[in-house]
Design an enzyme around this catalytic site. Structure first.
Site, PDB file in Angstrom:
ATOM      1  N   ARG A  85     -14.727  27.558   5.811  1.00  0.00           N
ATOM      2  CA  ARG A  85     -14.273  26.294   5.790  1.00  0.00           C
ATOM      3  C   ARG A  85     -12.640  26.329   5.975  1.00  0.00           C
ATOM      4  O   ARG A  85     -11.926  25.685   6.782  1.00  0.00           O
ATOM      5  CB  ARG A  85     -14.761  25.228   5.003  1.00  0.00           C
ATOM      6  CG  ARG A  85     -16.153  24.813   5.052  1.00  0.00           C
ATOM      7  CD  ARG A  85     -16.361  23.653   4.420  1.00  0.00           C
ATOM      8  NE  ARG A  85     -16.621  23.940   2.923  1.00  0.00           N
ATOM      9  CZ  ARG A  85     -17.635  24.280   2.316  1.00  0.00           C
ATOM     10  NH1 ARG A  85     -18.717  24.547   2.897  1.00  0.00           N
ATOM     11  NH2 ARG A  85     -17.561  24.615   0.942  1.00  0.00           N
ATOM     12  N   ARG A 135      -3.969  13.034  13.316  1.00  0.00           N
ATOM     13  CA  ARG A 135      -4.878  12.957  12.317  1.00  0.00           C
ATOM     14  C   ARG A 135      -5.550  14.362  12.220  1.00  0.00           C
ATOM     15  O   ARG A 135      -5.677  14.948  13.301  1.00  0.00           O
ATOM     16  CB  ARG A 135      -6.224  12.216  12.644  1.00  0.00           C
ATOM     17  CG  ARG A 135      -7.357  12.382  11.969  1.00  0.00           C
ATOM     18  CD  ARG A 135      -8.477  11.160  11.873  1.00  0.00           C
ATOM     19  NE  ARG A 135      -9.854  11.672  11.773  1.00  0.00           N
ATOM     20  CZ  ARG A 135     -10.283  11.923  10.994  1.00  0.00           C
ATOM     21  NH1 ARG A 135      -9.626  12.118   9.824  1.00  0.00           N
ATOM     22  NH2 ARG A 135     -11.491  12.367  10.757  1.00  0.00           N
ATOM     23  N   GLY A 143      -7.791  12.867   5.986  1.00  0.00           N
ATOM     24  CA  GLY A 143      -8.605  11.845   5.204  1.00  0.00           C
ATOM     25  C   GLY A 143      -8.126  11.880   3.678  1.00  0.00           C
ATOM     26  O   GLY A 143      -7.983  10.696   3.125  1.00  0.00           O
ATOM     27  N   GLY A 172      -8.653  16.305  10.667  1.00  0.00           N
ATOM     28  CA  GLY A 172      -9.829  16.076   9.588  1.00  0.00           C
ATOM     29  C   GLY A 172     -11.039  16.789  10.196  1.00  0.00           C
ATOM     30  O   GLY A 172     -11.034  17.955  10.665  1.00  0.00           O
ATOM     31  N   SER A 173     -12.208  16.163   9.784  1.00  0.00           N
ATOM     32  CA  SER A 173     -13.718  17.190   9.883  1.00  0.00           C
ATOM     33  C   SER A 173     -14.366  16.287  10.601  1.00  0.00           C
ATOM     34  O   SER A 173     -14.269  14.830  10.618  1.00  0.00           O
ATOM     35  CB  SER A 173     -14.158  17.568   8.425  1.00  0.00           C
ATOM     36  OG  SER A 173     -14.365  16.650   7.764  1.00  0.00           O
ATOM     37  N   ARG A 185      -2.372   3.517  -5.136  1.00  0.00           N
ATOM     38  CA  ARG A 185      -3.655   3.937  -5.306  1.00  0.00           C
ATOM     39  C   ARG A 185      -4.136   5.532  -4.985  1.00  0.00           C
ATOM     40  O   ARG A 185      -5.275   5.671  -4.332  1.00  0.00           O
ATOM     41  CB  ARG A 185      -4.478   3.202  -3.796  1.00  0.00           C
ATOM     42  CG  ARG A 185      -4.138   1.451  -4.093  1.00  0.00           C
ATOM     43  CD  ARG A 185      -5.133   0.979  -3.046  1.00  0.00           C
ATOM     44  NE  ARG A 185      -4.877  -0.600  -3.484  1.00  0.00           N
ATOM     45  CZ  ARG A 185      -5.859  -1.384  -3.216  1.00  0.00           C
ATOM     46  NH1 ARG A 185      -7.207  -1.041  -2.881  1.00  0.00           N
ATOM     47  NH2 ARG A 185      -5.872  -2.693  -3.375  1.00  0.00           N
ATOM     48  N   GLU A 214     -12.583   7.715  11.945  1.00  0.00           N
ATOM     49  CA  GLU A 214     -11.112   7.067  11.788  1.00  0.00           C
ATOM     50  C   GLU A 214     -10.268   6.829  13.250  1.00  0.00           C
ATOM     51  O   GLU A 214      -9.498   6.082  13.368  1.00  0.00           O
ATOM     52  CB  GLU A 214     -10.251   8.020  10.820  1.00  0.00           C
ATOM     53  CG  GLU A 214     -10.259   7.729   9.355  1.00  0.00           C
ATOM     54  CD  GLU A 214     -11.575   8.654   9.108  1.00  0.00           C
ATOM     55  OE1 GLU A 214     -12.141   9.799   9.887  1.00  0.00           O
ATOM     56  OE2 GLU A 214     -12.195   8.574   8.010  1.00  0.00           O
ATOM     57  N   ARG A 262      -5.978  16.531   0.011  1.00  0.00           N
ATOM     58  CA  ARG A 262      -5.584  17.683   0.879  1.00  0.00           C
ATOM     59  C   ARG A 262      -4.446  17.483   1.529  1.00  0.00           C
ATOM     60  O   ARG A 262      -3.453  18.424   1.808  1.00  0.00           O
ATOM     61  CB  ARG A 262      -6.559  17.541   2.178  1.00  0.00           C
ATOM     62  CG  ARG A 262      -6.471  18.541   3.164  1.00  0.00           C
ATOM     63  CD  ARG A 262      -7.926  18.899   3.711  1.00  0.00           C
ATOM     64  NE  ARG A 262      -8.432  20.067   3.322  1.00  0.00           N
ATOM     65  CZ  ARG A 262      -9.277  20.609   3.714  1.00  0.00           C
ATOM     66  NH1 ARG A 262      -9.877  20.314   4.732  1.00  0.00           N
ATOM     67  NH2 ARG A 262      -9.802  21.819   2.850  1.00  0.00           N
ATOM     68  N   HIS A 277       0.719  -1.176   0.110  1.00  0.00           N
ATOM     69  CA  HIS A 277      -0.065  -0.062  -0.072  1.00  0.00           C
ATOM     70  C   HIS A 277       0.958   1.383   0.006  1.00  0.00           C
ATOM     71  O   HIS A 277       0.218   2.391  -0.016  1.00  0.00           O
ATOM     72  CB  HIS A 277      -1.017   0.027   1.367  1.00  0.00           C
ATOM     73  CG  HIS A 277      -1.563  -1.366   1.579  1.00  0.00           C
ATOM     74  ND1 HIS A 277      -1.278  -2.062   2.475  1.00  0.00           N
ATOM     75  CD2 HIS A 277      -2.680  -1.892   0.868  1.00  0.00           C
ATOM     76  CE1 HIS A 277      -1.792  -3.165   2.558  1.00  0.00           C
ATOM     77  NE2 HIS A 277      -2.900  -3.152   1.697  1.00  0.00           N
ATOM     78  N   SER A 305     -17.419  20.611  10.681  1.00  0.00           N
ATOM     79  CA  SER A 305     -17.732  20.821   9.162  1.00  0.00           C
ATOM     80  C   SER A 305     -19.293  20.875   9.058  1.00  0.00           C
ATOM     81  O   SER A 305     -19.881  21.413   7.981  1.00  0.00           O
ATOM     82  CB  SER A 305     -17.146  19.912   8.161  1.00  0.00           C
ATOM     83  OG  SER A 305     -17.514  18.821   8.628  1.00  0.00           O
ATOM     84  N   ASP A 306     -19.961  20.199   9.894  1.00  0.00           N
ATOM     85  CA  ASP A 306     -21.437  20.052  10.137  1.00  0.00           C
ATOM     86  C   ASP A 306     -21.933  20.171  11.347  1.00  0.00           C
ATOM     87  O   ASP A 306     -21.202  19.426  12.288  1.00  0.00           O
ATOM     88  CB  ASP A 306     -21.900  18.992   8.863  1.00  0.00           C
ATOM     89  CG  ASP A 306     -21.230  17.666   9.180  1.00  0.00           C
ATOM     90  OD1 ASP A 306     -20.084  17.619   8.695  1.00  0.00           O
ATOM     91  OD2 ASP A 306     -21.797  16.791   9.649  1.00  0.00           O
TER      92      ASP A 306
HETATM   93  N1  ADE Z   1     -16.939  13.852   9.180  1.00  0.00           N
HETATM   94  C1  ADE Z   1     -17.545  15.170   8.975  1.00  0.00           C
HETATM   95  N2  ADE Z   1     -18.833  15.261   9.149  1.00  0.00           N
HETATM   96  C2  ADE Z   1     -18.929  13.831   9.434  1.00  0.00           C
HETATM   97  C3  ADE Z   1     -20.209  13.189   9.711  1.00  0.00           C
HETATM   98  N3  ADE Z   1     -21.607  13.828   9.672  1.00  0.00           N
HETATM   99  N4  ADE Z   1     -20.312  11.885   9.873  1.00  0.00           N
HETATM  100  C4  ADE Z   1     -19.255  11.312   9.889  1.00  0.00           C
HETATM  101  N5  ADE Z   1     -17.872  11.937   9.867  1.00  0.00           N
HETATM  102  C5  ADE Z   1     -17.937  13.216   9.305  1.00  0.00           C
END
Ligand code: ADE
Length: 240
Positions: free
Chosen positions: A223, A88, A21, A90-91, A44, A187, A25, A5, A209-210
Site C-alpha cells: 500500500r 484529490r 480523505g 485517495g483510494s 475539527r 468524493e 494522511r 470549518h 486499495s481493494d
Molecule cells: N475507497 C476505497 N475502497 C472503497 C470502497 N470499497 N468503497 C468506497 N470507497 C472506497
C-alpha cells in the site's frame, strides 16, 4: 478570513491543494514530502498545511469522507482562499480486472446517484468531469516519472456498507458495464461539480486499495509503494 470549518487566513493556502480523505494522511504528506510545512488549519481535526515542493508553494488538506464533507472544504478553499487547483488523492475499490490492486487511476469522469450537484446548483448531470488541463498536467507528470496511469470513469458512492443482495448482475457490474466505472470512491463527483460551477480546476488520482472482482489481502508495504507512486504524480504537476 476564517470560516466555521477552516481557521486559515487569507494567503495561507497555495493555489494548488492536494486533498487526501484522511487528515492524518495530510499531516504525513506535509511532514514527509514538503519543505517548511506550516499548519494553517485544524478545525475539527481537519489538518491543512502549506509548504513548498521543489521551490513551488503547495498545500495539503484532508477532505474527510464523502461528498458533504469534501463539498464543504473544497467550496471554501475555492471561494474564500483563492485556491485554483484541487487534486484529490485517495483510494478506491476496483470494479474491474483492468484496474488491479495498487494501480494508480486517473479519473476522467465521476458518475454518481448522489443529489449533490442537483441540490447545489440544479445540475442534473449524473457524470461530473475533472479539469482537462489538470488531467493533462497529471499525465505529463506520470510520464516523466515512468508511472503508468489507468484512465476512466469512477463511481462516487454515498454508501460504503450496502445490504447484501442476490441481484444479478450486481450493482457494481452494472455500473462498470453501463457507466464505464473502473472503481468506487466517495468524493470526486462533488469536488468536480464545485470546481466546474466556480470556474476552478479539480482532478482525482486514486490507488486501488481493494477489489470487488478478486478480493485479496494486501500488505502495508504494498500500500505504501503505490501511495508513494501516486504522490510522485501529484507533486510533479507544475502549478498553474
Ligand atoms: N475507497 C476505497 N475502497 C472503497 C470502497 N470499497 N468503497 C468506497 N470507497 C472506497
Amino acid at each position: 478570513m476564517s470560516t466555521p470549518h477552516n481557521r486559515a487566513e487569507n494567503g495561507d493556502f497555495a493555489k494548488t491543494v492536494l486533498m487526501p480523505g484522511d487528515p492524518l494522511r495530510a499531516k504525513f504528506i506535509a511532514e514527509t514530502f514538503l519543505e517548511d510545512p506550516r499548519l494553517v488549519t485544524d478545525v475539527r481535526g481537519m489538518y491543512g498545511y502549506t509548504g513548498t515542493y521543489q521551490g513551488r508553494p503547495i498545500s495539503v488538506m484532508g477532505s474527510g469522507m464523502g461528498m458533504p464533507s469534501i463539498g464543504i472544504y473544497s467550496y471554501e478553499l475555492y471561494t474564500q482562499y483563492g485556491v485554483e487547483n484541487i487534486i484529490r488523492i485517495g483510494s478506491a475499490g476496483s470494479y474491474t480486472d483492468k484496474a488491479k490492486l495498487f494501480d494508480v487511476v486517473l479519473a476522467t469522469g465521476a458518475y454518481s446517484e448522489s443529489n449533490y450537484a442537483v441540490t447545489q446548483s440544479g445540475d442534473t448531470d449524473d457524470i461530473q468531469t475533472p479539469s482537462a488541463a489538470l488531467n493533462d498536467a497529471l499525465r505529463a507528470s506520470a510520464k516523466a516519472a515512468g508511472i503508468p496511469l489507468i484512465e476512466g470513469n469512477i463511481h462516487s458512492s454515498d454508501v460504503f456498507y450496502r445490504q447484501p443482495s442476490d441481484a444479478k448482475p450486481t450493482y457494481w457490474e452494472k455500473l462498470r458495464d453501463e457507466k464505464g466505472c473502473l472503481a468506487v470512491e466517495m468524493e470526486s463527483f462533488a469536488l468536480f461539480h464545485n470546481a466546474r460551477v466556480l470556474g476552478k480546476r479539480a482532478a482525482c488520482l486514486l490507488t486501488i486499495s481493494d477489489s470487488f472482482v478478486s478480493p485479496e489481502i494486501t500488505t502495508a508495504e504494498q500500500r505504501q509503494t503505490s501511495f508513494t507512486a501516486m504522490m510522485k504524480v501529484a507533486l510533479g504537476v507544475d502549478a498553474f
